[in-house]
Motif scaffolding. Structure first.
Motif, PDB file in Angstrom:
ATOM      1  N   GLU A   3     -55.532  12.914 -39.864  1.00 33.12           N
ATOM      2  CA  GLU A   3     -54.185  13.461 -39.922  1.00 33.12           C
ATOM      3  C   GLU A   3     -54.203  14.860 -40.519  1.00 33.12           C
ATOM      4  O   GLU A   3     -55.069  15.190 -41.337  1.00 33.12           O
ATOM      5  CB  GLU A   3     -53.274  12.592 -40.792  1.00 33.12           C
ATOM      6  N   TRP A  38     -53.325  12.668 -29.107  1.00 33.63           N
ATOM      7  CA  TRP A  38     -52.737  12.953 -30.407  1.00 33.63           C
ATOM      8  C   TRP A  38     -51.266  12.553 -30.440  1.00 33.63           C
ATOM      9  O   TRP A  38     -50.651  12.364 -29.412  1.00 33.63           O
ATOM     10  CB  TRP A  38     -52.895  14.431 -30.776  1.00 33.63           C
ATOM     11  N   CYS A  40     -47.536  13.362 -32.974  1.00 37.53           N
ATOM     12  CA  CYS A  40     -46.956  14.215 -34.007  1.00 37.53           C
ATOM     13  C   CYS A  40     -45.630  13.619 -34.462  1.00 37.53           C
ATOM     14  O   CYS A  40     -44.759  13.348 -33.645  1.00 37.53           O
ATOM     15  CB  CYS A  40     -46.737  15.634 -33.481  1.00 37.53           C
ATOM     16  N   SER A  63     -51.660  13.538 -35.822  1.00 33.31           N
ATOM     17  CA  SER A  63     -52.727  12.554 -36.010  1.00 33.31           C
ATOM     18  C   SER A  63     -53.438  12.283 -34.695  1.00 33.31           C
ATOM     19  O   SER A  63     -52.871  12.449 -33.617  1.00 33.31           O
ATOM     20  CB  SER A  63     -52.182  11.254 -36.601  1.00 33.31           C
ATOM     21  N   SER A  64     -54.703  11.892 -34.835  1.00 38.77           N
ATOM     22  CA  SER A  64     -55.530  11.592 -33.673  1.00 38.77           C
ATOM     23  C   SER A  64     -56.707  10.733 -34.115  1.00 38.77           C
ATOM     24  O   SER A  64     -57.093  10.752 -35.283  1.00 38.77           O
ATOM     25  CB  SER A  64     -56.051  12.897 -33.053  1.00 38.77           C
ATOM     26  N   LEU A  70     -57.712  16.820 -32.388  1.00 38.87           N
ATOM     27  CA  LEU A  70     -56.771  17.247 -33.416  1.00 38.87           C
ATOM     28  C   LEU A  70     -56.935  18.733 -33.711  1.00 38.87           C
ATOM     29  O   LEU A  70     -55.947  19.478 -33.779  1.00 38.87           O
ATOM     30  CB  LEU A  70     -56.958  16.425 -34.689  1.00 38.87           C
TER      31      LEU A  70
END
Length: 86
Positions: A3, A38, A40, A63-64, A70
């Motif tokens: 993150e 990802w 958001c 976040s991914s 990311l």
């Protein structure tokens, strides 16, 4: 899951959402935007007073599961939010 939290000042929430959509995200709900690699989370817009002006402030959490994805989306997002003044 990786993150990255950003606080953006001086750009409206509405404009930040447009940037997320341009980067390939789709709206999942009013606060969550998803793309292939990802997601958001975008907070409600807050405002603070500085130099006789009200400035918008928005927090975003990208976040991914993939660090490279990311980093790439953050790089592209920061290009869109970069402002130069004079």
């Amino acid at each position: 899951m990786v993150e990255e939290k950003l606080e953006i000042r001086g750009i409206s929430r509405k404009e930040l959402i447009i940037y997320l959509l341009q980067l390939g995200a789709i709206e999942s709900d009013n606060h969550l935007y998803r793309a292939n690699n990802w997601t958001c989370y975008i907070s409600d817009e807050d405002r603070f007073h500085m130099f006789q002006s009200w400035i918008p402030r928005v927090e975003l959490v990208f976040s991914s599961t993939d660090l490279d994805s990311l980093k790439e989306v953050l790089k592209n997002f920061r290009k869109k939010t970069f402002r130069a003044g004079g």
